[in-house]
Design an enzyme around this catalytic site. Structure first.
Site, mmCIF file in Angstrom:
data_model
loop_
_atom_site.group_PDB
_atom_site.id
_atom_site.type_symbol
_atom_site.label_atom_id
_atom_site.label_comp_id
_atom_site.label_asym_id
_atom_site.label_seq_id
_atom_site.Cartn_x
_atom_site.Cartn_y
_atom_site.Cartn_z
ATOM 1 N N CYS A 2 19.458 24.877 -18.790
ATOM 2 C CA CYS A 2 19.854 23.823 -17.866
ATOM 3 C C CYS A 2 21.353 23.847 -17.624
ATOM 4 O O CYS A 2 22.126 24.200 -18.504
ATOM 5 C CB CYS A 2 19.471 22.459 -18.435
ATOM 6 S SG CYS A 2 17.741 22.298 -18.893
ATOM 7 N N ARG A 27 21.464 31.115 -15.194
ATOM 8 C CA ARG A 27 21.017 30.648 -16.509
ATOM 9 C C ARG A 27 19.525 30.346 -16.535
ATOM 10 O O ARG A 27 18.941 30.200 -17.601
ATOM 11 C CB ARG A 27 21.807 29.398 -16.908
ATOM 12 C CG ARG A 27 23.280 29.670 -17.142
ATOM 13 C CD ARG A 27 24.079 28.378 -17.214
ATOM 14 N NE ARG A 27 23.755 27.603 -18.388
ATOM 15 C CZ ARG A 27 24.442 27.618 -19.517
ATOM 16 N NH1 ARG A 27 25.470 28.419 -19.647
ATOM 17 N NH2 ARG A 27 24.094 26.850 -20.532
ATOM 18 N N TRP A 74 15.595 23.286 -16.703
ATOM 19 C CA TRP A 74 14.625 24.231 -17.250
ATOM 20 C C TRP A 74 13.657 23.386 -18.071
ATOM 21 O O TRP A 74 14.041 22.784 -19.066
ATOM 22 C CB TRP A 74 15.345 25.258 -18.106
ATOM 23 C CG TRP A 74 14.514 26.390 -18.611
ATOM 24 C CD1 TRP A 74 14.139 27.518 -17.920
ATOM 25 C CD2 TRP A 74 14.004 26.552 -19.946
ATOM 26 N NE1 TRP A 74 13.420 28.362 -18.734
ATOM 27 C CE2 TRP A 74 13.313 27.797 -19.978
ATOM 28 C CE3 TRP A 74 14.035 25.788 -21.102
ATOM 29 C CZ2 TRP A 74 12.676 28.276 -21.124
ATOM 30 C CZ3 TRP A 74 13.406 26.252 -22.240
ATOM 31 C CH2 TRP A 74 12.745 27.489 -22.246
ATOM 32 N N ASN A 100 21.472 18.114 -20.936
ATOM 33 C CA ASN A 100 20.959 19.350 -21.529
ATOM 34 C C ASN A 100 20.633 19.078 -22.990
ATOM 35 O O ASN A 100 21.356 18.348 -23.667
ATOM 36 C CB ASN A 100 21.995 20.469 -21.462
ATOM 37 C CG ASN A 100 22.201 20.993 -20.068
ATOM 38 O OD1 ASN A 100 21.496 20.621 -19.140
ATOM 39 N ND2 ASN A 100 23.181 21.869 -19.902
ATOM 40 N N GLY A 101 19.571 19.702 -23.498
ATOM 41 C CA GLY A 101 19.204 19.531 -24.901
ATOM 42 C C GLY A 101 17.867 18.810 -25.030
ATOM 43 O O GLY A 101 17.123 18.651 -24.062
ATOM 44 N N GLU A 481 13.120 46.945 -27.645
ATOM 45 C CA GLU A 481 13.943 46.425 -26.559
ATOM 46 C C GLU A 481 13.397 46.860 -25.200
ATOM 47 O O GLU A 481 13.392 46.081 -24.237
ATOM 48 C CB GLU A 481 15.392 46.888 -26.740
ATOM 49 C CG GLU A 481 16.311 46.650 -25.551
ATOM 50 C CD GLU A 481 16.505 45.187 -25.196
ATOM 51 O OE1 GLU A 481 17.117 44.922 -24.149
ATOM 52 O OE2 GLU A 481 16.040 44.293 -25.943
ATOM 53 N N LYS A 485 12.212 44.319 -22.211
ATOM 54 C CA LYS A 485 12.720 44.354 -20.838
ATOM 55 C C LYS A 485 11.578 44.329 -19.830
ATOM 56 O O LYS A 485 11.627 43.627 -18.825
ATOM 57 C CB LYS A 485 13.581 45.599 -20.608
ATOM 58 C CG LYS A 485 14.965 45.521 -21.183
ATOM 59 C CD LYS A 485 15.800 44.506 -20.427
ATOM 60 C CE LYS A 485 16.852 43.905 -21.341
ATOM 61 N NZ LYS A 485 16.367 42.977 -22.349
ATOM 62 N N GLU A 488 9.964 40.858 -19.776
ATOM 63 C CA GLU A 488 10.824 39.812 -19.234
ATOM 64 C C GLU A 488 10.801 39.761 -17.713
ATOM 65 O O GLU A 488 10.744 38.672 -17.125
ATOM 66 C CB GLU A 488 12.274 40.027 -19.694
ATOM 67 C CG GLU A 488 12.532 39.658 -21.143
ATOM 68 C CD GLU A 488 13.976 39.881 -21.514
ATOM 69 O OE1 GLU A 488 14.567 38.994 -22.133
ATOM 70 O OE2 GLU A 488 14.526 40.963 -21.191
ATOM 71 N N HIS A 504 -2.198 52.600 -37.296
ATOM 72 C CA HIS A 504 -2.665 51.441 -38.049
ATOM 73 C C HIS A 504 -3.084 50.303 -37.116
ATOM 74 O O HIS A 504 -2.881 49.129 -37.436
ATOM 75 C CB HIS A 504 -1.581 50.967 -39.011
ATOM 76 C CG HIS A 504 -1.243 51.968 -40.069
ATOM 77 N ND1 HIS A 504 -2.135 52.351 -41.041
ATOM 78 C CD2 HIS A 504 -0.115 52.685 -40.284
ATOM 79 C CE1 HIS A 504 -1.569 53.252 -41.828
ATOM 80 N NE2 HIS A 504 -0.349 53.473 -41.381
ATOM 81 N N LYS A 603 19.031 32.246 -19.363
ATOM 82 C CA LYS A 603 20.044 33.171 -19.891
ATOM 83 C C LYS A 603 20.604 32.683 -21.219
ATOM 84 O O LYS A 603 20.843 33.466 -22.122
ATOM 85 C CB LYS A 603 21.180 33.315 -18.860
ATOM 86 C CG LYS A 603 22.239 34.340 -19.241
ATOM 87 C CD LYS A 603 21.664 35.735 -19.252
ATOM 88 C CE LYS A 603 22.696 36.782 -19.620
ATOM 89 N NZ LYS A 603 22.071 38.111 -19.770
#
Length: 608
Positions: A2, A27, A74, A100-101, A481, A485, A488, A504, A603
């Site tokens: 946010c 963000r 958000w 925010n929070g 990673e 990507k 995401e 396995h 972000k």
């Protein structure tokens, strides 16, 4: 996460607020809203979706004024909707709050307010907060906020205005970033410096439990106990051009191609080629202590966690120090054992990651020295640490981290070289490693020339719904990673595994519809991963192999071979990660996705 922007001054507030919100779009958000004091009356507009939807509303609802707050949300409590979007208003419409929070005890407070007859229009914890502030309002906004915050549990960054006090803007923070921008007869509050740096470079970083009362010609900061505190005004240097896309269609692609220069900036003045060593000014005060450590814990989340995994291998190989890598979200709720000679590193691109910040404080409570690796100068984690290293790669706007990941690996390599020279590396070995680190920007530049080739591979696979990524040793975290990507930004299910673990369980998934990306440079484990590749091929899997240009054994049975230049084995993750970044990018674009602002992601993750 946010975003908050607020303004008080002599200029029309609306264009300043909207410009600030647009600077925070990267963000991640799902709705936006604004409140202005217009001719002494509170006016508010909200919209779901992008800021352009809010602008369309504002074209119909004319708003003017010199004091206002705005927000990009958000979703945490309640779905994305106009009712749940910020700002939230008190019952009489006179107090407006952006937040925010997370207010952790909002349910208890809401129960009390309902008993008082308060009616709620949203599902959010923030609406509870504004009604709670209104409960204590007796003509002084800052006193009402101070009283309300006495019973608030959780995190917050707040900006609040009141119709009855047209010359006052109040902000508060606990666990969620908030900064003051100081101008000439005007002031700004924001959750991120980037929102206001176009108007002023004079910044005050608020600390936890600060409450700031801002007028048109000055400000006063108190703590939550109503005692005055002093905070330094700092000059920030921000290059706004770096936050523009230029000729690139997306910030993510721009940032991938910025990596040669980003790595040069990251190592500039730090790599001592003639001495085979590294000098990191942010660690100077800890050099004596670094000689005595016998264990390192690295704490991070997401992409930073995978960079930390590469750092674990580097530090153990070059410095001979046992290293553990921990998810910040798990570390903070354990009872970790931290000895007197344990050093803790935290890694966060934004420097605001809530879980990482909480883990940092837990480590310090246990008596640890905590050093941090961050990109954002002046961020909360950077200021809370005992020392550390900035990446200096410029703003990273794309939600999916690219240049910051490789800069984090490079900084960890510099730290491993520094500690290695203290402990076990000879000057000759140090100079060889220093030269290898120095060669990375040129090797990255060469790797980026594979972009068109990788685009053609993406065209073959962009409609697939599952991917498997495999690697060994240094390239296990690269596989993780790479899978992250793809998840995401393309919304394709992807998993990263150590290649030897495929047998396995994951091998059961292999068939003609399962593309498998193998990261297999020519190294000591190459023959082992060739065997894994043969197992996949025998079961009909489609192989995409990232390997080095001096390697050919996989050519005969892989569908696609991406050959990258060779560097020091320990530094190969910087090179092999780039084709995976490009592959994810091109697949996402071909699927028509919003690459820079993927759904549901932010972000800077400032909530748990």
């Amino acid at each position: 996460m946010c975003g908050i922007v607020a303004y008080i001054g002599f200029r029309p507030a609306l264009p300043i607020l909207l410009d600030g919100l647009k600077k925070l779009e990267y963000r991640g958000y799902d709705s936006s809203g604004i409140s202005l004091l217009d001719s002494g009356k509170m006016k508010t507009a909200k919209a779901v979706g992008k800021i352009r939807e809010l602008e369309k509303k504002l074209e119909q609802e004319k708003m003017e004024g010199f004091l206002g707050v705005c927000h990009t949300r958000w979703a945490t409590h309640g779905e994305p909707s106009e009712a749940n979007a910020h700002p939230h208003l008190s019952a009489n419409g006179k107090i407006s709050v952006v937040h925010n929070g997370i207010i952790e005890n909002y349910a208890l407070l809401k129960k009390r307010l309902l008993a008082d007859g308060v009616k709620f229009a949203s599902e959010t914890d923030t609406e509870v907060l504004v009604h709670w502030i209104a409960k204590f309002y007796k003509g002084n906004l800052s006193k009402a906020i101070l009283k309300a915050l006495e019973s608030i549990e959780g995190t917050f960054g707040l900006a609040v205005i009141c119709e009855d006090e047209p010359n006052v803007l109040v902000g508060a923070r606990r666990g969620s970033p908030l900064v003051l921008g100081v101008g000439e007869n005007e002031s700004f509050l924001a959750s991120d410096v980037s929102a206001i740096v176009g108007h002023t470079h004079k910044i005050v970083y608020l600390e936890d439990n600060d409450v700031i009362v801002v007028g048109r010609e000055g400000f006063e900061i108190k703590n939550i106990k109503d005692k005055s505190v002093s905070r330094e005004i700092q000059e920030v240097d921000a290059d706004l051009e770096l936050a523009q896309k230029g000729d690139y269609p997306h910030f993510m692609l721009k940032e991938i191609f910025e990596q040669p220069d980003a790595l040069k900036n990251c190592m500039r003045g730090r790599l001592l080629l003639d001495k085979g060593n590294a000098k990191l000014a942010g660690l100077d005060n800890s050099l004596k202590e670094l000689r005595s450590i016998d264990r390192i814990i690295i704490i991070a989340c997401g992409t930073s966690y995978y960079a930390a995994m590469v750092g674990e291998y580097l530090l153990e190989e070059w410095a001979g120090i046992p290293v553990e890598v921990e998810y910040a979200s798990e570390f903070r709720y354990r009872n970790p054992i931290i000895g007197s000679n344990t050093l803790v590193f935290t890694i966060s691109q934004s420097g605001e990651t809530a879980d990482t910040l909480a883990a940092l404080k837990e480590a310090q409570n246990k008596g640890a020295t905590v050093l941090s690796i961050c990109n954002v100068v002046g961020s909360t984690i950077a200021r809370a640490s005992n020392g550390g290293v900035y990446l200096h790669v410029g703003p990273e706007i794309g939600v999916a981290s690219t240049k910051a990941f490789n800069a984090q690996v490079t900084v960890l390599a510099l730290i491993a070289l520094l500690l290695g020279r203290q402990r076990r590396l000879s000057s000759v070995q140090g100079m060889e490693i220093a030269q290898a680190i120095n060669s990375l920007p040129a090797a990255v530049e060469q790797t980026l020339k594979l972009n068109d080739e990788i685009l053609e591979i993406a065209k073959v696979y962009f409609k697939h719904t599952n991917f498997l990524y495999l690697g060994r040793h240094y390239h296990y975290p690269v596989a993780m990673e790479g899978a992250l990507k793809l998840k995401e930004i393309s919304y394709i299910h992807a998993e990263g595994y150590p290649a030897a673990e495929m047998k396995h369980g994951p091998i059961a998934l292999i068939d003609a519809n399962m593309p498998v990306v193998i990261v297999a440079p020519k190294d000591a484990l190459f023959d082992k991963i060739v065997s894994n590749a043969r197992e996949i091929k025998a079961r009909g899997g489609k192989l995409i192999v990232v390997t080095t240009s001096d390697c050919s054994p996989l050519d005969e049975f892989a569908e696609h071979i991406i050959k990258v230049p060779s560097v020091n084995n320990a530094l190969m993750p910087v090179i092999t990660s780039i084709p995976l970044q490009l592959l994810a990018y091109h697949i996402a674009v071909l699927r028509g996705n919003d690459v820079d602002q993927p759904r549901n992601l932010a972000k800077s993750v400032t909530v748990e």
